[in-house]
Motif scaffolding. Sequence first.
Motif, PDB file in Angstrom:
ATOM      1  N   GLU A 115       5.978  77.422  83.554  1.00 48.82           N
ATOM      2  CA  GLU A 115       4.681  77.497  84.231  1.00 48.82           C
ATOM      3  C   GLU A 115       4.796  77.202  85.725  1.00 48.82           C
ATOM      4  O   GLU A 115       3.993  77.642  86.520  1.00 48.82           O
ATOM      5  N   SER A 116       5.791  76.355  86.088  1.00 52.37           N
ATOM      6  CA  SER A 116       6.004  76.019  87.500  1.00 52.37           C
ATOM      7  C   SER A 116       4.749  75.485  88.182  1.00 52.37           C
ATOM      8  O   SER A 116       4.286  76.018  89.175  1.00 52.37           O
ATOM      9  N   MET A 117       4.191  74.462  87.615  1.00 57.50           N
ATOM     10  CA  MET A 117       3.032  73.783  88.200  1.00 57.50           C
ATOM     11  C   MET A 117       3.387  72.309  88.374  1.00 57.50           C
ATOM     12  O   MET A 117       2.860  71.448  87.668  1.00 57.50           O
ATOM     13  N   PRO A 118       4.280  71.990  89.287  1.00 55.48           N
ATOM     14  CA  PRO A 118       4.775  70.610  89.353  1.00 55.48           C
ATOM     15  C   PRO A 118       3.846  69.643  90.088  1.00 55.48           C
ATOM     16  O   PRO A 118       4.175  68.452  90.160  1.00 55.48           O
ATOM     17  N   VAL A 119       2.749  70.144  90.638  1.00 53.47           N
ATOM     18  CA  VAL A 119       1.864  69.264  91.422  1.00 53.47           C
ATOM     19  C   VAL A 119       0.421  69.405  90.956  1.00 53.47           C
ATOM     20  O   VAL A 119      -0.092  70.518  90.844  1.00 53.47           O
ATOM     21  N   VAL A 120      -0.206  68.269  90.681  1.00 51.66           N
ATOM     22  CA  VAL A 120      -1.615  68.256  90.274  1.00 51.66           C
ATOM     23  C   VAL A 120      -2.390  67.329  91.216  1.00 51.66           C
ATOM     24  O   VAL A 120      -1.928  66.227  91.530  1.00 51.66           O
ATOM     25  N   VAL A 121      -3.531  67.802  91.680  1.00 54.44           N
ATOM     26  CA  VAL A 121      -4.375  67.011  92.576  1.00 54.44           C
ATOM     27  C   VAL A 121      -5.636  66.582  91.817  1.00 54.44           C
ATOM     28  O   VAL A 121      -6.355  67.426  91.277  1.00 54.44           O
ATOM     29  N   PHE A 122      -5.882  65.264  91.764  1.00 55.01           N
ATOM     30  CA  PHE A 122      -7.116  64.751  91.165  1.00 55.01           C
ATOM     31  C   PHE A 122      -8.120  64.399  92.248  1.00 55.01           C
ATOM     32  O   PHE A 122      -7.769  63.752  93.236  1.00 55.01           O
ATOM     33  N   LYS A 123      -9.349  64.807  92.028  1.00 53.36           N
ATOM     34  CA  LYS A 123     -10.426  64.518  92.967  1.00 53.36           C
ATOM     35  C   LYS A 123     -11.478  63.627  92.313  1.00 53.36           C
ATOM     36  O   LYS A 123     -11.661  63.662  91.107  1.00 53.36           O
ATOM     37  N   LYS A 124     -12.146  62.856  93.115  1.00 54.81           N
ATOM     38  CA  LYS A 124     -13.243  61.975  92.685  1.00 54.81           C
ATOM     39  C   LYS A 124     -12.755  60.780  91.850  1.00 54.81           C
ATOM     40  O   LYS A 124     -13.499  60.243  91.035  1.00 54.81           O
ATOM     41  N   LEU A 125     -11.500  60.386  92.053  1.00 53.02           N
ATOM     42  CA  LEU A 125     -10.998  59.163  91.425  1.00 53.02           C
ATOM     43  C   LEU A 125     -10.513  58.185  92.509  1.00 53.02           C
ATOM     44  O   LEU A 125      -9.625  57.371  92.289  1.00 53.02           O
ATOM     45  N   LEU A 145      -1.590  73.170  91.466  1.00 52.05           N
ATOM     46  CA  LEU A 145      -1.323  74.079  92.576  1.00 52.05           C
ATOM     47  C   LEU A 145      -0.510  75.269  92.099  1.00 52.05           C
ATOM     48  O   LEU A 145       0.616  75.135  91.642  1.00 52.05           O
ATOM     49  N   GLU A 146      -1.120  76.440  92.207  1.00 52.42           N
ATOM     50  CA  GLU A 146      -0.428  77.690  91.876  1.00 52.42           C
ATOM     51  C   GLU A 146       0.579  78.019  92.978  1.00 52.42           C
ATOM     52  O   GLU A 146       0.337  77.764  94.159  1.00 52.42           O
ATOM     53  N   GLY A 147       1.679  78.631  92.594  1.00 52.08           N
ATOM     54  CA  GLY A 147       2.617  79.160  93.586  1.00 52.08           C
ATOM     55  C   GLY A 147       3.363  78.096  94.365  1.00 52.08           C
ATOM     56  O   GLY A 147       3.755  78.331  95.516  1.00 52.08           O
ATOM     57  N   PHE A 148       3.541  76.930  93.758  1.00 55.99           N
ATOM     58  CA  PHE A 148       4.371  75.928  94.443  1.00 55.99           C
ATOM     59  C   PHE A 148       5.791  76.479  94.502  1.00 55.99           C
ATOM     60  O   PHE A 148       6.350  76.892  93.489  1.00 55.99           O
ATOM     61  N   PRO A 149       6.396  76.504  95.707  1.00 54.49           N
ATOM     62  CA  PRO A 149       7.704  77.174  95.823  1.00 54.49           C
ATOM     63  C   PRO A 149       8.790  76.435  95.039  1.00 54.49           C
ATOM     64  O   PRO A 149       8.665  75.245  94.772  1.00 54.49           O
ATOM     65  N   LEU A 150       9.847  77.141  94.678  1.00 53.59           N
ATOM     66  CA  LEU A 150      11.021  76.486  94.101  1.00 53.59           C
ATOM     67  C   LEU A 150      11.595  75.534  95.150  1.00 53.59           C
ATOM     68  O   LEU A 150      11.710  75.892  96.322  1.00 53.59           O
ATOM     69  N   VAL A 151      11.928  74.336  94.716  1.00 57.72           N
ATOM     70  CA  VAL A 151      12.329  73.295  95.669  1.00 57.72           C
ATOM     71  C   VAL A 151      13.851  73.269  95.809  1.00 57.72           C
ATOM     72  O   VAL A 151      14.582  73.339  94.823  1.00 57.72           O
ATOM     73  N   LYS A 152      14.303  73.179  97.062  1.00 54.39           N
ATOM     74  CA  LYS A 152      15.745  73.073  97.347  1.00 54.39           C
ATOM     75  C   LYS A 152      16.033  71.727  98.010  1.00 54.39           C
ATOM     76  O   LYS A 152      15.139  71.071  98.555  1.00 54.39           O
ATOM     77  N   ALA A 153      17.304  71.369  97.992  1.00 51.17           N
ATOM     78  CA  ALA A 153      17.738  70.116  98.616  1.00 51.17           C
ATOM     79  C   ALA A 153      17.237  70.042 100.053  1.00 51.17           C
ATOM     80  O   ALA A 153      17.360  71.014 100.806  1.00 51.17           O
ATOM     81  N   GLY A 154      16.681  68.911 100.425  1.00 49.98           N
ATOM     82  CA  GLY A 154      16.225  68.699 101.793  1.00 49.98           C
ATOM     83  C   GLY A 154      14.795  69.144 102.042  1.00 49.98           C
ATOM     84  O   GLY A 154      14.245  68.904 103.121  1.00 49.98           O
ATOM     85  N   ASP A 155      14.170  69.780 101.057  1.00 47.20           N
ATOM     86  CA  ASP A 155      12.792  70.255 101.258  1.00 47.20           C
ATOM     87  C   ASP A 155      11.833  69.078 101.482  1.00 47.20           C
ATOM     88  O   ASP A 155      12.049  67.964 100.990  1.00 47.20           O
TER      89      ASP A 155
END
Lengths: 258, 258
Positions: free
Chosen positions: A220-230, A10-20
Amino acid sequence: MLKGFNGWALEGFPLVKAGDDIGGMIVETCENNGLELEDGDIIVIAQKVVSKAEQRVVTLSGVVPSEEARELARSTGKSPRFIGLVLNETRKVLKASKDLLLVEDRRGLVCINAGIDKSNVEDRGRYVLLPEDPDLSADRCRRRIGELTDKNVGIIVSDTYSRPFRRGQVNFAIGTAGVKLFKDYRGKRDLFGRVLKVKNVAVVDELAAAAELLMGQADESMPVVVFKKLGHLLESNGNHNIAELFISEEEDLFRGVL
Amino acid sequence: MLKGFNGWALEGFPLVKAGDDIGGMIVETCENNGLELEDGDIIVIAQKVVSKAEQRVVTLSGVVPSEEARELARSTGKSPRFIGLVLNETRKVLKASKDLLLVEDRRGLVCINAGIDKSNVEDRGRYVLLPEDPDLSADRCRRRIGELTDKNVGIIVSDTYSRPFRRGQVNFAIGTAGVKLFKDYRGKRDLFGRVLKVKNVAVVDELAAAAELLMGQADESMPVVVFKKLGHLLESNGNHNIAELFISEEEDLFRGVL
């Protein structure tokens, strides 16, 4: 028909703050990316953003190092307060030598410095601890995504660690919800009808490793990856406990080797 | 723009016999599957089919067990001839206990029974050894695919092994041609400008692990996986030596732990 899978960062995942709300942020960032979440998707999340959301960021100023911490600080050449921080998260110290403190952490996870790290943290002097209970973090995220999208997804919280025998680090699973830990072949038959005795593949770690190929570790700030078809790797009957992946010293085939 | 990759398992890969041209078979099976090979593709091949093509399948009848093999057979409860076979492939025995023989093999690879296995072999009583030089196997396959398609691809030969601390097996790289072993972040900066000191990610192992998600271990017969859109992990200036991945006992952070 080709059998395959896709991984999407996921491109553009926001910077995460406490409580997000990480689950909510994943749903929103998927929308922004034009990526539709579907039943059976497996989402791998870097530990660091989960820890930040859960306020697991600390400074050393509040740490009062114990006598043990002071001693380990001398043998590792690290600061007594930092060692104190690691020991708070530790069940058992496995090795303390110059520049290295390897522990089994409170969760049963074997890693250097109990997974405590300061890369990708805004403020200098701040350290990120692992989530208190990464399975629970994963489950919370899974439920939140379910609420928002009505989709049944699996979640893995991952982190990057060194391993014995081989140079470099790879990504491992440290918490999961709704994902199979293993593809167990024991008792199944091979191509020629022979019964497999040992094969029990830790797919949850393979998924974490695969996700790292897209995540990156620097800016790179890409902390989330989504896998499909698994989707066949989703656990239908409830969550797994990541501790099932951790092997006791007594059972570890490699005991006595290193 | 979403950043992503695809993994494809080749359906209908033929059973491999001694002397078979694996590179040619990959090109043909890709055509049969309607999958076009492109520059930058990374192809992961299960060790077993490479070994079969290279005639690394043996029986125990020709093995004359040494005195050391007889002794280890007693302590492991395995057959002296099988142990003899393992020792032929071994540089150093790391652990011999009931039911377990863990070695550093001739190639520097740490694995149980020097990676010798009898699953997915046609004839009972036959054992498959690792390729003599898995880097060379990978390179041969890479050149052959280059000849046939004029495409620049990367090759990884992989096998599935147990690891310390964690239950189950995962797929590891045991040979490569044209693929980066590491994504080295040392000296790079994180999101907030801090220099990373340690991160050196073993992407070649992460690729092998990712491929296993499609390969399977039993009768699925999917020994070849093609990754697309990961061309940045190709090694532009020649091949790497997989031995760069193997860490010496002296350098291993985990030394003295188990």
